[in-house]
Write a protein that holds these residues in place. Structure first.
Motif: not given
Length: 157
Positions: A87-103
């Protein structure tokens, strides 16, 4: 802990002048989270997210959630900590596709740390650029408020 309270604690830690330590960031999550499993309703309330958003994060692979004997989602402390980060990363503007890659990288193991670090460094720079842009926007808003005879500044912040 509500998202606003979490953010206020994080901002208070930043206002001390020094960047918060890893331990300070870990302490921002409520210790009660580790007290036991939580339902989707409890997690949604704690993080001020909708159950729909939580189910979406699970569906796209951002978080894994166990199920109880009745098939209901059961969130453990690790899942809640991951959701706080997401949620902090989404609030900072990180795209879901980037979050998926990070995870995916996190789940792949320690050998992916350099790539994760690179992703976070790039995202930090993008976030800093947005913050500078927002600071300029806020200055323009304050100017217009003052132009119309209002009081510009930190009131109501």
């Amino acid at each position: 802990m509500a998202t606003d309270e979490l953010m206020n604690r994080a901002l208070a830690a930043l206002e001390d002048g020094a960047p918060p330590s890893v331990e300070a960031i870990h302490r921002l999550t409520d210790p009660a989270v580790a007290a036991g499993p939580m339902t989707i309703a409890e997690v949604a309330d704690r993080l001020e997210l909708s159950p729909h958003t939580l189910r979406y994060y699970e569906r796209v692979g951002l978080v894994r959630v166990a199920r109880d004997a009745g098939g209901h989602r059961v969130y453990d402390a690790g899942a809640v900590r991951r959701l706080v980060f997401l949620t902090r990363m989404r609030l900072s503007g990180m795209a879901v596709r980037d979050l998926r890659r990070y995870v995916e990288l996190v789940d792949a193991g320690e050998h992916t740390v350099p790539e994760r670090l690179s992703m976070l460094l790039e995202h930090r720079e993008a976030t800093r650029r947005r913050m500078r842009g927002l600071a300029l926007s806020l200055a323009a808003i304050d100017y217009k408020i003052a132009t119309y005879g209002g009081a510009a500044g930190p009131e109501g912040v």
